[in-house]
Scaffold this motif. Structure first.
Motif, PDB file in Angstrom:
ATOM      1  N   ARG A 183     -17.118   6.363   7.032  1.00 25.04           N
ATOM      2  CA  ARG A 183     -18.272   6.732   7.863  1.00 25.04           C
ATOM      3  C   ARG A 183     -18.105   6.231   9.285  1.00 25.04           C
ATOM      4  NH1 ARG A 183     -23.084   4.884   3.885  1.00 25.04           N
ATOM      5  NH2 ARG A 183     -22.394   2.893   4.762  1.00 25.04           N
ATOM      6  N   LEU A 184     -17.640   4.971   9.422  1.00 27.74           N
ATOM      7  CA  LEU A 184     -17.439   4.410  10.761  1.00 27.74           C
ATOM      8  C   LEU A 184     -16.379   5.206  11.523  1.00 27.74           C
ATOM      9  CD1 LEU A 184     -17.541   0.586  10.002  1.00 27.74           C
ATOM     10  CD2 LEU A 184     -19.108   1.836  11.504  1.00 27.74           C
ATOM     11  N   ALA A 185     -15.321   5.576  10.830  1.00 30.98           N
ATOM     12  CA  ALA A 185     -14.250   6.353  11.463  1.00 30.98           C
ATOM     13  C   ALA A 185     -14.801   7.687  11.971  1.00 30.98           C
ATOM     14  CB  ALA A 185     -13.111   6.583  10.473  1.00 30.98           C
ATOM     15  N   ARG A 186     -15.636   8.325  11.170  1.00 35.79           N
ATOM     16  CA  ARG A 186     -16.251   9.580  11.583  1.00 35.79           C
ATOM     17  C   ARG A 186     -17.135   9.346  12.812  1.00 35.79           C
ATOM     18  NH1 ARG A 186     -21.111  13.296   9.214  1.00 35.79           N
ATOM     19  NH2 ARG A 186     -22.191  11.309   9.392  1.00 35.79           N
ATOM     20  N   LEU A 187     -17.919   8.281  12.762  1.00 35.77           N
ATOM     21  CA  LEU A 187     -18.855   7.977  13.850  1.00 35.77           C
ATOM     22  C   LEU A 187     -18.111   7.721  15.152  1.00 35.77           C
ATOM     23  CD1 LEU A 187     -21.979   7.601  13.788  1.00 35.77           C
ATOM     24  CD2 LEU A 187     -21.577   5.146  13.528  1.00 35.77           C
ATOM     25  N   LYS A 188     -16.949   7.076  15.060  1.00 34.41           N
ATOM     26  CA  LYS A 188     -16.196   6.710  16.254  1.00 34.41           C
ATOM     27  C   LYS A 188     -15.120   7.737  16.595  1.00 34.41           C
ATOM     28  CE  LYS A 188     -17.254   1.862  15.513  1.00 34.41           C
ATOM     29  NZ  LYS A 188     -18.049   1.620  16.733  1.00 34.41           N
ATOM     30  N   GLY A 189     -14.976   8.748  15.754  1.00 32.48           N
ATOM     31  CA  GLY A 189     -14.003   9.794  16.041  1.00 32.48           C
ATOM     32  C   GLY A 189     -12.558   9.345  15.933  1.00 32.48           C
ATOM     33  N   VAL A 190     -12.274   8.457  15.004  1.00 33.42           N
ATOM     34  CA  VAL A 190     -10.895   8.008  14.795  1.00 33.42           C
ATOM     35  C   VAL A 190     -10.522   8.207  13.326  1.00 33.42           C
ATOM     36  CG1 VAL A 190     -10.996   6.293  16.651  1.00 33.42           C
ATOM     37  CG2 VAL A 190     -11.618   5.616  14.313  1.00 33.42           C
ATOM     38  N   ALA A 191      -9.224   8.120  13.053  1.00 31.78           N
ATOM     39  CA  ALA A 191      -8.781   8.191  11.663  1.00 31.78           C
ATOM     40  C   ALA A 191      -8.789   6.788  11.064  1.00 31.78           C
ATOM     41  CB  ALA A 191      -7.381   8.773  11.593  1.00 31.78           C
ATOM     42  N   PHE A 192      -8.925   6.712   9.764  1.00 35.58           N
ATOM     43  CA  PHE A 192      -8.823   5.434   9.055  1.00 35.58           C
ATOM     44  C   PHE A 192      -8.044   5.707   7.783  1.00 35.58           C
ATOM     45  CE2 PHE A 192     -10.055   2.159   6.082  1.00 35.58           C
ATOM     46  CZ  PHE A 192     -10.062   1.008   6.856  1.00 35.58           C
ATOM     47  N   ALA A 193      -6.760   5.352   7.795  1.00 39.61           N
ATOM     48  CA  ALA A 193      -5.888   5.725   6.678  1.00 39.61           C
ATOM     49  C   ALA A 193      -4.928   4.578   6.357  1.00 39.61           C
ATOM     50  CB  ALA A 193      -5.114   6.991   7.035  1.00 39.61           C
ATOM     51  N   PRO A 194      -5.442   3.472   5.784  1.00 41.02           N
ATOM     52  CA  PRO A 194      -4.545   2.365   5.419  1.00 41.02           C
ATOM     53  C   PRO A 194      -3.577   2.817   4.327  1.00 41.02           C
ATOM     54  CG  PRO A 194      -6.718   2.048   4.452  1.00 41.02           C
ATOM     55  CD  PRO A 194      -6.826   3.232   5.363  1.00 41.02           C
ATOM     56  N   PRO A 195      -2.477   2.106   4.154  1.00 41.11           N
ATOM     57  CA  PRO A 195      -1.510   2.493   3.119  1.00 41.11           C
ATOM     58  C   PRO A 195      -2.122   2.417   1.728  1.00 41.11           C
ATOM     59  CG  PRO A 195      -0.984   0.322   4.046  1.00 41.11           C
ATOM     60  CD  PRO A 195      -2.069   0.900   4.896  1.00 41.11           C
ATOM     61  N   ALA A 196      -1.504   3.127   0.794  1.00 43.39           N
ATOM     62  CA  ALA A 196      -2.023   3.190  -0.577  1.00 43.39           C
ATOM     63  C   ALA A 196      -2.089   1.799  -1.211  1.00 43.39           C
ATOM     64  CB  ALA A 196      -1.152   4.119  -1.424  1.00 43.39           C
ATOM     65  N   ASP A 197      -1.204   0.898  -0.811  1.00 42.87           N
ATOM     66  CA  ASP A 197      -1.204  -0.438  -1.420  1.00 42.87           C
ATOM     67  C   ASP A 197      -1.984  -1.458  -0.574  1.00 42.87           C
ATOM     68  OD1 ASP A 197       0.595  -0.450   0.647  1.00 42.87           O
ATOM     69  OD2 ASP A 197       2.151  -1.581  -0.430  1.00 42.87           O
ATOM     70  N   HIS A 198      -2.913  -0.954   0.253  1.00 41.02           N
ATOM     71  CA  HIS A 198      -3.834  -1.826   0.989  1.00 41.02           C
ATOM     72  C   HIS A 198      -4.663  -2.637   0.018  1.00 41.02           C
ATOM     73  CE1 HIS A 198      -6.914  -3.041   3.898  1.00 41.02           C
ATOM     74  NE2 HIS A 198      -7.840  -2.591   3.068  1.00 41.02           N
ATOM     75  N   PRO A 199      -4.973  -3.921   0.236  1.00 41.19           N
ATOM     76  CA  PRO A 199      -4.578  -4.721   1.408  1.00 41.19           C
ATOM     77  C   PRO A 199      -3.237  -5.441   1.243  1.00 41.19           C
ATOM     78  CG  PRO A 199      -6.132  -5.944   0.050  1.00 41.19           C
ATOM     79  CD  PRO A 199      -5.910  -4.619  -0.638  1.00 41.19           C
ATOM     80  N   HIS A 200      -2.396  -5.385   2.273  1.00 37.57           N
ATOM     81  CA  HIS A 200      -1.169  -6.181   2.291  1.00 37.57           C
ATOM     82  C   HIS A 200      -1.520  -7.658   2.533  1.00 37.57           C
ATOM     83  CE1 HIS A 200       1.646  -2.630   3.618  1.00 37.57           C
ATOM     84  NE2 HIS A 200       0.951  -2.355   2.540  1.00 37.57           N
ATOM     85  N   ILE A 201      -0.719  -8.548   1.978  1.00 37.38           N
ATOM     86  CA  ILE A 201      -0.919  -9.971   2.279  1.00 37.38           C
ATOM     87  C   ILE A 201      -0.471 -10.235   3.712  1.00 37.38           C
ATOM     88  CG2 ILE A 201      -0.211 -12.319   1.656  1.00 37.38           C
ATOM     89  CD1 ILE A 201      -0.294 -11.468  -1.243  1.00 37.38           C
ATOM     90  N   GLY A 202       0.678  -9.705   4.073  1.00 40.52           N
ATOM     91  CA  GLY A 202       1.031  -9.616   5.488  1.00 40.52           C
ATOM     92  C   GLY A 202       1.473 -10.888   6.175  1.00 40.52           C
ATOM     93  N   LEU A 203       2.111 -11.802   5.426  1.00 38.38           N
ATOM     94  CA  LEU A 203       2.621 -13.002   6.111  1.00 38.38           C
ATOM     95  C   LEU A 203       3.673 -12.659   7.168  1.00 38.38           C
ATOM     96  CD1 LEU A 203       2.704 -15.630   3.218  1.00 38.38           C
ATOM     97  CD2 LEU A 203       1.094 -15.444   5.139  1.00 38.38           C
ATOM     98  N   PRO A 204       4.571 -11.684   6.932  1.00 36.17           N
ATOM     99  CA  PRO A 204       5.528 -11.340   8.000  1.00 36.17           C
ATOM    100  C   PRO A 204       4.833 -10.909   9.303  1.00 36.17           C
ATOM    101  CG  PRO A 204       6.308 -10.475   5.911  1.00 36.17           C
ATOM    102  CD  PRO A 204       4.922 -11.015   5.660  1.00 36.17           C
ATOM    103  N   ALA A 205       3.775 -10.129   9.216  1.00 37.08           N
ATOM    104  CA  ALA A 205       3.077  -9.711  10.441  1.00 37.08           C
ATOM    105  C   ALA A 205       2.483 -10.918  11.166  1.00 37.08           C
ATOM    106  CB  ALA A 205       1.975  -8.708  10.098  1.00 37.08           C
ATOM    107  N   LEU A 206       1.933 -11.840  10.394  1.00 35.43           N
ATOM    108  CA  LEU A 206       1.309 -13.032  10.978  1.00 35.43           C
ATOM    109  C   LEU A 206       2.362 -13.886  11.693  1.00 35.43           C
ATOM    110  CD1 LEU A 206      -1.529 -14.336  10.961  1.00 35.43           C
ATOM    111  CD2 LEU A 206      -0.867 -15.534   8.868  1.00 35.43           C
TER     112      LEU A 206
END
Lengths: 203, 203
Positions: free
Chosen positions: A72-95
């Motif tokens: 809904r927020l994506a629609r309201l703001k006119g953006v896409a919201f498409a996280p990967p299928a295995d969302h949420p990543h733990i993501g220590l490498p990104a950090l």
């Protein structure tokens, strides 16, 4: 000469859905009030240990609602919201990549942080794969080899982990989180309140 | 003749701080779009059993933040926010009084619910004391003796409890919560989004 006002602090977990919406707006919001933004990713797991909360996507009832609310927020703001299928990543490498980049340049780190978030939430960037993260940093002007090394460096690992301890120490229990001159604001839906605070000053 | 649009459903726990701010605005918001509001108090504890969450005021870090955030919101909206010193009340008498009043009249129940909330958050009304709650209902046009009896009536007790089960069944895990034609919105900070939804219709 008037001293520059202090930067806003933008605390976030890379894999937090609401962060995406805040990340799209926080720099422009700050700039409207002559402020810059310090991007401060951390692992929300540190705070969860204190509050007993769990991630949205692993909490019954909340996970269904959040998935719907994000769209809904994506629609309201006119953006896409498409996280990967295995969302949420733990993501220590990104950090860890972020804090390596930050040692080179705070501004570059902010651009890198934003690129990681928008890439992740459009399904283009993994938070867990070191080589593409280093390549992304390089495309923004960072040192690819240094970022690759940093992700395996115990000093950087400790620095990234310490950010979670610092979050708890400062009362941060959610993501995104903004400090304005020490005043805490939790949630992407608090941006209007942050703007009001910047305009009118503290009580 | 066009059929009237369905009422909004306003679900809430009487002792939830953010409910106060939503309760001040929800009827006017609905009226701007030709809608009425069904007030539906429930015990948030039912949902907490499913999500594992705890009340804001009993969660480390969150309790300090919420207390601060409520005062900021009150300043922003130009209202007072002064719950009793022993906030949060469990408030089963208030819940049972509400459903007794509702058996008399849905509109009266809404007025009673609003009066209980504004009274509680200005330190004037206890959610736990039957006699003053019955007196409050009477001042609004209710049957005082019936409300007193209802608070001790097993059938009303079961009805109030069933509302919590119904909340879980329908995915309600927080308070306040608004359904617009079945579409769920969580939080006082979602009122603008509810208004947008009412104006533009479903996706």
């Amino acid at each position: 000469m008037t001293p520059s006002p202090a930067p806003l602090e933008f605390w976030f977990d890379f894999a937090s859905g609401y962060v995406y919406f805040a990340a799209l707006e926080v720099d422009a919001l700050a700039a409207r009030h002559g402020r810059s933004v310090l991007w401060r990713p951390f692992s929300l797991g540190s705070s969860f240990k204190v509050t007993g909360a769990r991630g949205l996507s692993s909490t019954p009832l909340k996970s269904d609602y959040a998935a719907r609310d994000w769209q809904r927020l994506a629609r309201l703001k006119g953006v896409a919201f498409a996280p990967p299928a295995d969302h949420p990543h733990i993501g220590l490498p990104a950090l860890r990549a972020f804090y390596t980049v930050r040692e080179q340049d705070e501004g570059l780190a902010a651009r890198f942080g934003r690129a990681v978030i928008t890439g992740y939430f459009s399904g283009q960037v993994s938070l867990n794969e070191p080589a593409p993260l280093a390549a992304l940093a390089a495309r923004l002007g960072g040192d690819e080899a240094a970022v690759m090394r940093g992700m395996g460096d115990q000093r950087i690992k400790d620095m990234a982990k310490a950010q979670g301890d610092e979050a708890v120490r400062r009362g941060v229990f959610g993501s995104p989180w903004i400090f304005v001159d020490g005043e805490p604001f939790w949630g992407a839906d608090r941006l209007a309140m942050v703007e009001d605070w910047l305009a009118k000053g503290p009580w």
